[in-house]
Design an enzyme around this catalytic site. Structure first.
Site, PDB file in Angstrom:
ATOM      1  N   ASP A  95     -20.943 -13.414 -25.826  1.00 11.67           N
ATOM      2  CA  ASP A  95     -21.094 -11.966 -25.694  1.00 11.67           C
ATOM      3  C   ASP A  95     -22.088 -11.505 -26.751  1.00 11.67           C
ATOM      4  O   ASP A  95     -22.677 -12.335 -27.444  1.00 11.67           O
ATOM      5  CB  ASP A  95     -19.709 -11.301 -25.889  1.00 11.67           C
ATOM      6  CG  ASP A  95     -19.566 -10.018 -25.064  1.00 11.67           C
ATOM      7  OD1 ASP A  95     -20.470  -9.165 -25.146  1.00 11.67           O
ATOM      8  OD2 ASP A  95     -18.569  -9.877 -24.352  1.00 11.67           O
ATOM      9  N   LYS A 130      -5.495 -29.018 -26.740  1.00 10.85           N
ATOM     10  CA  LYS A 130      -6.512 -28.037 -26.341  1.00 10.85           C
ATOM     11  C   LYS A 130      -5.927 -27.062 -25.328  1.00 10.85           C
ATOM     12  O   LYS A 130      -5.402 -27.467 -24.293  1.00 10.85           O
ATOM     13  CB  LYS A 130      -7.723 -28.749 -25.732  1.00 10.85           C
ATOM     14  CG  LYS A 130      -8.822 -27.779 -25.284  1.00 10.85           C
ATOM     15  CD  LYS A 130     -10.099 -28.518 -24.903  1.00 10.85           C
ATOM     16  CE  LYS A 130     -10.161 -28.949 -23.467  1.00 10.85           C
ATOM     17  NZ  LYS A 130     -10.321 -27.840 -22.499  1.00 10.85           N
ATOM     18  N   LYS A 157     -14.553 -20.537 -25.252  1.00  9.87           N
ATOM     19  CA  LYS A 157     -16.017 -20.478 -25.027  1.00  9.87           C
ATOM     20  C   LYS A 157     -16.542 -19.042 -25.016  1.00  9.87           C
ATOM     21  O   LYS A 157     -17.102 -18.572 -24.016  1.00  9.87           O
ATOM     22  CB  LYS A 157     -16.383 -21.160 -23.704  1.00  9.87           C
ATOM     23  CG  LYS A 157     -15.964 -22.613 -23.600  1.00  9.87           C
ATOM     24  CD  LYS A 157     -16.495 -23.245 -22.322  1.00  9.87           C
ATOM     25  CE  LYS A 157     -16.095 -24.685 -22.157  1.00  9.87           C
ATOM     26  NZ  LYS A 157     -14.677 -24.893 -21.860  1.00  9.87           N
ATOM     27  N   ASP A 165      -9.959 -23.295 -26.630  1.00 11.68           N
ATOM     28  CA  ASP A 165     -11.220 -23.532 -25.915  1.00 11.68           C
ATOM     29  C   ASP A 165     -11.527 -22.332 -25.011  1.00 11.68           C
ATOM     30  O   ASP A 165     -11.372 -22.404 -23.797  1.00 11.68           O
ATOM     31  CB  ASP A 165     -11.048 -24.829 -25.102  1.00 11.68           C
ATOM     32  CG  ASP A 165     -12.267 -25.200 -24.288  1.00 11.68           C
ATOM     33  OD1 ASP A 165     -13.363 -24.709 -24.589  1.00 11.68           O
ATOM     34  OD2 ASP A 165     -12.105 -25.994 -23.337  1.00 11.68           O
ATOM     35  N   THR A 212     -21.842 -29.065 -18.321  1.00 14.51           N
ATOM     36  CA  THR A 212     -22.212 -30.307 -17.618  1.00 14.51           C
ATOM     37  C   THR A 212     -22.322 -30.091 -16.110  1.00 14.51           C
ATOM     38  O   THR A 212     -22.833 -30.943 -15.395  1.00 14.51           O
ATOM     39  CB  THR A 212     -21.200 -31.437 -17.907  1.00 14.51           C
ATOM     40  OG1 THR A 212     -19.890 -30.892 -17.836  1.00 14.51           O
ATOM     41  CG2 THR A 212     -21.431 -32.039 -19.264  1.00 14.51           C
ATOM     42  N   ARG A 222      -6.211 -35.665 -18.088  1.00 11.42           N
ATOM     43  CA  ARG A 222      -5.356 -36.340 -17.109  1.00 11.42           C
ATOM     44  C   ARG A 222      -4.909 -37.763 -17.429  1.00 11.42           C
ATOM     45  O   ARG A 222      -3.758 -38.098 -17.120  1.00 11.42           O
ATOM     46  CB  ARG A 222      -6.027 -36.253 -15.729  1.00 11.42           C
ATOM     47  CG  ARG A 222      -6.006 -34.822 -15.206  1.00 11.42           C
ATOM     48  CD  ARG A 222      -7.025 -34.581 -14.129  1.00 11.42           C
ATOM     49  NE  ARG A 222      -8.378 -34.570 -14.671  1.00 11.42           N
ATOM     50  CZ  ARG A 222      -9.469 -34.310 -13.956  1.00 11.42           C
ATOM     51  NH1 ARG A 222      -9.372 -34.055 -12.668  1.00 11.42           N
ATOM     52  NH2 ARG A 222     -10.656 -34.292 -14.531  1.00 11.42           N
TER      53      ARG A 222
HETATM   54  O1  C5P Z   1      -8.562 -34.502 -17.383  1.00 10.10           O
HETATM   55  P1  C5P Z   1      -9.845 -34.700 -18.136  1.00 10.10           P
HETATM   56  O2  C5P Z   1      -9.755 -35.786 -19.193  1.00 10.10           O
HETATM   57  O3  C5P Z   1     -11.033 -34.878 -17.224  1.00 10.10           O
HETATM   58  O4  C5P Z   1     -10.039 -33.323 -18.919  1.00 10.10           O
HETATM   59  C1  C5P Z   1     -11.161 -33.074 -19.693  1.00 10.10           C
HETATM   60  C2  C5P Z   1     -11.087 -31.731 -20.340  1.00 10.10           C
HETATM   61  O5  C5P Z   1     -12.343 -31.508 -20.964  1.00 10.10           O
HETATM   62  C3  C5P Z   1     -10.873 -30.559 -19.387  1.00 10.10           C
HETATM   63  O6  C5P Z   1     -10.137 -29.554 -20.113  1.00 10.10           O
HETATM   64  C4  C5P Z   1     -12.280 -30.091 -19.104  1.00 10.10           C
HETATM   65  O7  C5P Z   1     -12.346 -28.726 -18.803  1.00 10.10           O
HETATM   66  C5  C5P Z   1     -12.956 -30.346 -20.441  1.00 10.10           C
HETATM   67  N1  C5P Z   1     -14.411 -30.519 -20.359  1.00 10.10           N
HETATM   68  C6  C5P Z   1     -15.044 -31.453 -19.560  1.00 10.10           C
HETATM   69  N2  C5P Z   1     -16.402 -31.546 -19.543  1.00 10.10           N
HETATM   70  C7  C5P Z   1     -17.123 -30.727 -20.292  1.00 10.10           C
HETATM   71  C8  C5P Z   1     -16.515 -29.779 -21.099  1.00 10.10           C
HETATM   72  C9  C5P Z   1     -15.129 -29.691 -21.120  1.00 10.10           C
HETATM   73  O8  C5P Z   1     -14.374 -32.221 -18.887  1.00 10.10           O
HETATM   74  N3  C5P Z   1     -18.434 -30.857 -20.279  1.00 10.10           N
END
Ligand code: C5P
Length: 232
Positions: free
Chosen positions: A65, A33, A62, A60, A119, A210
């Protein structure tokens, strides 16, 4: 056909870090992503390089517009040859239908999904916007609208997956972030679910950042999670 369920979030500020990580991963086990930060820094050239390494890419960005502008952006993203793109469901039915129409004409249309409610938005944030519905009701309403507008799915939390599956049917694609293997730190994610539990709740794809990108051995972690979600 090989259809890995794990999407590794490349949340980096530099192309080099993204390429280095991709070199340590395996395209048969995951997709990648690319989000707003990395794309703004590294652009289509990076997306191209990741695809040359055999990875399918979820772009991604998003989009949100007026319908024609969103449609043109989606068309441009489709032309890059990416696997998945997304828009904000809050752009409304006309915007989502225009986006769907725009990707449909491409030779290999990407999956087009929607973000429902961010979220980060709590009840008081909705009130401040003049929205009286609860966040949960808004998520369901926006997911149904995305479905009715012909989109392929939504990004949602794994906690919402079962309910959205019930309302939007078996074909609707549910992409869930906030995933943490049992032994991993939750970082700044407030509500997390294990990979296996998210799949059991009905998620089709898991966005994982992560726990994989910061692992000592990212490929080993990717392999472990793949085993955890393998069909039993
Ligand atoms: O590092 P981690 O597993 O928390 O990363 C989650 C990914 O999902 C990040 O790119 C974050 O921006 C994305 N994301 C999220 N929650 C959402 C939508 C997208 O954590 N509601």
């Amino acid at each position: 056909m090989n259809n890995p369920k794990i999407i590794v979030a490349l949340d980096y500020a530099e192309a080099k870090n993204a390429i280095d990580l991709a070199a340590r991963l395996e395209p048969t086990l995951c997709r990648l992503k690319v989000g707003k930060e990395l794309f703004t820094v590294a652009g289509p050239v990076l997306v191209e390089k990741l695809m040359q390494r055999g990875f399918e890419v979820f772009l991604d960005l998003k989009f949100h517009d007026i319908p024609s502008t969103t449609a043109q952006a989606c068309k441009a993203a489709s032309a890059l040859g990416v696997w998945m793109i997304n828009v904000h469901a809050l752009g409304g039915r006309k915007m989502m239908e225009a986006a769907k129409e725009a990707v449909a004409v491409s030779a290999r249309p990407p999956k087009l999904i929607a973000v429902t409610l961010l979220t980060s938005m709590a009840q008081e944030d909705l009130f401040e916007l003049g929205v009286l519905a609860s966040p949960a009701d808004m998520v369901l309403r926006l997911a149904k609208l995305a479905h009715a507008s012909g989109l392929d799915g939504v990004v949602c939390s794994a906690q919402e997956a079962a309910l959205l599956r019930q309302h939007c049917g078996d074909e609707f694609c549910l992409v869930t972030p906030g995933i943490r293997p049992l032994d991993a730190a939750s970082n700044d994610q407030a509500r997390v679910m294990t990979p296996r539990a998210a799949i059991d709740q009905g998620a089709n794809y898991l966005v994982i950042g992560r726990p994989i990108t910061r692992a000592d051995d990212p490929l080993l972690m990717l392999r472990n999670i793949t085993l955890q979600i393998a069909d039993q």
